[in-house]
Design an enzyme around this catalytic site. Structure first.
Site, short mmCIF file in Angstrom:
data_model
loop_
_atom_site.label_atom_id
_atom_site.label_comp_id
_atom_site.label_asym_id
_atom_site.label_seq_id
_atom_site.Cartn_x
_atom_site.Cartn_y
_atom_site.Cartn_z
N GLN A 178 6.12 42.41 28.43
CA GLN A 178 6.07 41.84 27.08
C GLN A 178 4.69 41.26 26.75
OE1 GLN A 178 9.23 41.64 24.99
NE2 GLN A 178 9.14 43.41 26.33
N HIS A 185 15.86 55.96 20.73
CA HIS A 185 15.26 54.71 20.28
C HIS A 185 13.92 54.95 19.57
CE1 HIS A 185 14.95 50.31 20.61
NE2 HIS A 185 13.66 50.52 20.72
N ASP A 203 1.49 46.79 18.53
CA ASP A 203 1.98 46.06 19.68
C ASP A 203 2.58 47.05 20.67
OD1 ASP A 203 4.27 46.49 17.88
OD2 ASP A 203 5.37 45.41 19.42
N HIS A 245 18.43 44.18 20.26
CA HIS A 245 18.16 44.13 21.69
C HIS A 245 19.51 44.03 22.40
CE1 HIS A 245 14.48 43.30 24.39
NE2 HIS A 245 14.44 44.51 23.89
#
Lengths: 220, 736
Positions: free
Chosen positions: B314, B49, B268, B95
């Site tokens: 998150q 990933h 992020d 996702h």
């Protein structure tokens, strides 16, 4: 002419309301933070915008109704200042006790985003008088908890006093008596689930929302 | 070399998805055994990933430059120039695994993650899209997964207040055990105010802000790099939980912080959380970084360094601020009610140093994490070519066949799901899923420009021929943008495949990329961002290869645009592009005859471009406003969709009255319509451009009627019946 749009944490139609008012009316629009304790001097129209204030994690609008600025909004409304709550803003007005009733989960328990045709049930209010006697307007809804509820006596009173302003031609969410928008007894506080702020020019599918903002400010 | 790895660590390495060779590289680079924190850091950074270790070699084939490209792949999202000093920033990301395990949260956090990739670079998100692939409707899990994914997407996007304007939803048994949830976000920024992740120098404060760190999502990136089996439900704790309200606050705070001028670099915390963000910021900036994990805002007591580094909680950001600007940050974070802390600083050591409660818990060189991730040239085999189809007879019952086709899950109206998405917030939506248009359209706020957005892939084509299918995915995206009148600018790709360690799967990956790259070159349609999702398998069965293409185009004048919902009685309907009647891999074949046979339709990229340029010119010059591209179900389905949306019938006649001509899926074609007396302009331009354009029907009445060249009626079906079939399937399937 001066308008104020209240910004709560989680409001997401605040800019839309500002742009819609500016383009429909030419009024100047101040953005007012929920934590503020004063409204701009000489305000003619207060708008509580749509969104998910405080994430709607308690009841929709329940937290926002307790924001510091809401004391000022209530005081201004009592002085007769035109006040509009759209979608989440309508929920805030109900939670703040400025309008009767409550907004429940939609009948089918799902968020609904679609165009709606509305009957202008009372064309004499300060929010609809500029509609030139039109009986039907088009807007869109986008909500998960837009199902208007009040007890039968309240509903009868709302109808009897001409406080039901907009009614859905096809009820999208199970609202009692297909009510889409109501005013308070004094006629200066309007709450509605459909979005006039998304219907202020023909390119967006309808310009009918512009009439609402124009009427509200013309009556100021 | 200090040699033999201790048994426990080597076993842990294997559990974390590192193979023995990769583990040996770590030993060599460190010259010692890693501790558990270090091993965790290596394993996530070297996961498929994060590292693209199986695909990187082939991804380099994509064209990534062009006159409008400001920033291509490698950053959080791609950036393109849309004129007037403005930039569009966009990316699509999968996702898949989390959404299969926990559909609501998996899909919701997919939407949240892709939005963060876009606003991290300085853009306000203005549009969302999603490409969904579910299993067969009859599979016992499908309905629950659809319901969960759709409400997760809506629950997140609606709350944050970004319109979900377009997408695609398919069903196929190949996704029974492994659905795909690909989310795309498009944002708008000033071209001179783009923010990047590379730390500019040593000695700068590293500031954490957003939600607190909890134990959710630990090793999510590793899970996303493994196959599934029957025990996959046990992985539910690795799925993150989303908080869209926190995301909304994070967007506003981030954009305000950027506008204050305090930000030197920002990233992020997405896959692999704090590990990936800190390593990438320091690594790209060629500096070092030291963090005190004790300072990280924590949601739970007693979190270890390992848990904090691998958490995928998150709505978190990491920023490197300019010297002396921490007070600006504090003021903004306080206004928006966000947790924030200075958790470290950049150094000149080139190392990642982590401290926790006074102990150094990780001290490794950044270079191997960032640069020396393993790269594989995995063996691959060519997908065998499908034999050509024999002649297929026309259906005995045309009416039944057409009604069945328009009600099949892939063609049926998806109103049930897109009515759950707020498509109008921000008050700039000109076309969304409810609009009869081939792409979503949102205005560039305050200008006459608009952006067109689409997402496309036809997995059955890719399965049958990865190269042609890859070409087709790109060409269809280009065609959809063209069909609304937009100048196609660039794409983001979301490559979903099975296990790359199997040569036949690797063959799909390699050839699909080859085909996509070829189409990108031919159409001047560069790739500016992307995501690779491999190991989409359950119990050894791979998904159909699904290289989803998300694309963005620019309408220079949003009043010059087309759709297919305004056909008027009397309009002449013109077919642009050549029809040969290619039935291989057609939807008709699959849905009516139950066969997934034959080669997919070939894509002639020269003709694609020529035909598209003609159509786009007609729209931009204000000559036509009714346009629909031809795709699944070919000419007949496009005509049905145009007629249903316009509430006026179409009578088709002439040489197109047979199965192959009506339902063949030849590429590069469009239906356009306009008043008959204005059609000469179209024919003249088409002739000059060398494009086939012939009148094939007339609008009028309230049915779809097809007659042959002699005028004999083949069939006629009332629009009300077609509408009932097309609208009825999904509500009936979902039981509402």
């Amino acid at each position: 002419m001066k308008a104020a749009v209240i910004v709560f944490p989680g409001s997401n139609c605040d800019r839309d309301c500002k742009v819609a008012i500016e383009r429909s009316t030419g009024a100047s629009v101040d953005m007012v933070w929920h934590g503020d304790t004063a409204l701009p001097a000489g305000v003619d129209l207060i708008v509580l915008p749509g969104g998910f204030s405080y994430g709607d994690y308690l009841r929709c609008g329940a937290m926002a109704a307790l924001s510091p600025i809401m004391a000022e909004v209530k005081a201004a409304a009592e002085r007769g200042v035109a006040t509009v709550g759209i979608c989440n803003g309508f929920q805030v007005l109900c939670e703040a006790g400025m309008l009767p009733g409550a907004l429940l989960r939609n009948e089918r328990l799902k968020y609904v985003c679609k165009p709606v045709e509305l009957e202008v049930t009372n064309a004499q209010t300060r929010f609809t008088a500029g509609d030139k006697g039109r009986r039907e307007v088009a807007m869109t809804v986008g909500n998960g908890e837009g199902n208007f509820f009040a007890d039968e006596a309240t509903l009868d009173r709302l109808e009897g006093e001409g406080q039901v302003v907009f009614r859905y031609l096809e009820n999208p969410n199970g609202s009692a008596r297909a009510i889409a928008g109501i005013v308070n007894g004094a006629g200066n506080v309007l709450g509605l689930m459909p979005h006039p702020d998304r219907a202020f020019e023909a390119e967006l599918g309808s310009a009918d929302g512009a009439d609402l903002f124009r009427s509200a400010l013309a009556s100021a | 070399m200090s040699a033999q790895p201790s048994k426990t660590l080597a076993e842990s390495a294997a559990e974390f998805g590192l193979n023995p060779e990769e583990y040996a590289v770590i030993l060599k680079r460190l010259n010692r055994e890693p501790n558990m924190v270090e091993l965790g850091v290596f394993s996530v950074m070297w996961s498929e990933h994060c590292s693209y270790k199986s695909s990187k070699k082939h991804l380099s084939k994509f064209p990534t430059k062009g006159p409008r490209v400001i920033c291509g792949p490698g950053e959080n999202a791609g950036v393109v120039d849309i004129g007037d000093g403005q930039a569009c920033i966009f990316k699509m990301e999968s996702h898949n695994h989390p959404s299969y395990i926990e559909p609501y949260q998996g899909a919701a956090t997919g939407v949240g993650g892709i939005m963060r990739d876009v606003f991290t670079m300085g853009a306000r998100p203005i549009a969302l899209l999603n490409a969904l692939r579910f299993g067969d409707p009859s599979h016992p899990k499908t309905r629950r997964l659809v319901a969960g994914v759709v409400s997760g997407i809506g629950g997140y996007g609606n709350c944050v207040g970004v319109p979900t304007v377009a997408g695609e939803t398919n069903f196929h048994s190949g996704y029974d055990g492994n659905i795909l949830v690909n989310a795309m976000c498009v944002g708008l920024a000033d071209a001179d105010k783009i923010f990047y992740s590379a730390a500019p120098s040593a000695g700068l404060p590293v500031v954490y802000f957003g939600s607190k760190t909890g134990r959710d999502g630990i090793h999510g990136a590793t899970m996303a790099s493994q196959e599934f089996d029957d025990a996959s439900d046990e992985k539910r704790p690795t799925v993150q939980v989303g908080d869209p309200f926190a995301e909304k606050l994070l967007i506003e705070a981030t954009l305000e912080l950027m506008a204050s001028g305090a930000v030197a670099a920002i990233q992020d915390m997405g896959a692999a959380g704090l590990t990936s963000s800190s390593v990438e910021m320091a690594g790209k900036g060629e500096v070092g970084i030291e963090l005190d994990l004790y300072a990280v805002p924590q949601r739970e007591d007693g979190m270890s360094a390992y848990e904090m580094m691998l958490s995928e909680s998150q709505e978190r950001m990491l920023a490197i601020l300019k010297p002396g600007r921490e007070a600006d940050g504090q003021r903004i974070f306080q206004k928006w009610g966000l947790d924030a802390a200075t958790i470290g600083f950049t150094t000149d050591t080139g190392r990642l140093v982590l401290k926790h409660k006074g102990q150094t818990v990780c001290d490794v060189p950044l270079a191997p994490l960032f640069d020396d991730a393993p790269l594989y040239d995995r063996p691959w085999t060519v997908t065998p070519a499908r034999p050509a189809l024999e002649a297929i007879p026309d259906p005995a019952d045309w009416r039944g066949a057409v009604l069945k086709l328009v009600a099949c899950p892939d063609l049926a109206s998806k109103r049930w799901l897109w009515e759950q998405y707020d498509r109008h917030v921000m008050a700039d939506t000109l076309a969304d899923s409810a609009t009869a248009a081939d792409a979503g359209i949102v205005r560039v706020h305050g200008t006459k420009k608009a952006l067109a957005v689409t997402s496309d892939c036809t997995p059955r084509y890719v399965q049958a021929d990865p190269y042609e299918g890859g070409k087709q995915a790109v060409a269809e995206a280009w065609r959809n943008l063209t069909a609304v009148g937009a100048d196609p600018i660039a794409i983001t790709d979301n490559l979903n495949f099975g296990n790359p360690e199997r040569p036949e799967i690797m063959g799909q990956i390699v050839r699909a990329i080859d085909g996509m790259a070829e189409a990108c070159r031919a159409l001047d349609f560069p790739v500016v961002s992307g995501n690779v999702s491999l190991y989409n398998e359950t119990n050894g069965a791979a998904i159909p290869p699904t290289p989803t293409v998300g694309a963005v185009g620019l309408l220079p004048d949003s009043t010059k645009r087309a759709g297919y919902g305004k056909l008027l009685a009397g309009d002449v309907v013109i077919l642009v592009g050549e029809t040969r009647g290619h039935l291989g891999q057609s939807l008709y074949l699959r849905e009516i005859l139950g066969r997934e046979d034959g080669p997919p339709p070939p894509v002639d990229l020269t003709a694609e471009r020529r035909n598209g340029d003609l159509v786009r010119g007609l729209i931009q010059d204000g000559i036509v406003t009714t346009v629909h591209d031809l795709s699944d179900g070919g000419l007949l389905v496009a005509a049905v969709e145009m007629a249903l949306a316009s509430k006026v019938g179409i009578a088709l006649s002439g040489q197109h009255a047979d199965l192959a001509m009506l339902l063949g899926e030849d590429q590069g074609r469009y239906l356009i319509a306009l008043p008959a007396h204005q059609a000469d302009e179209v024919y003249d331009r088409a002739e000059k451009a060398g494009v086939a354009a012939e009148p094939i029907g007339t609008a009028g009445g309230c049915e779809i009627a097809v007659a042959d060249a002699k005028g004999t009626l083949l069939f006629a079906i009332d629009l009300d019946d077609l509408r009932a079939a097309n609208e009825g399937w999904m509500p009936a399937f979902m039981g509402v």
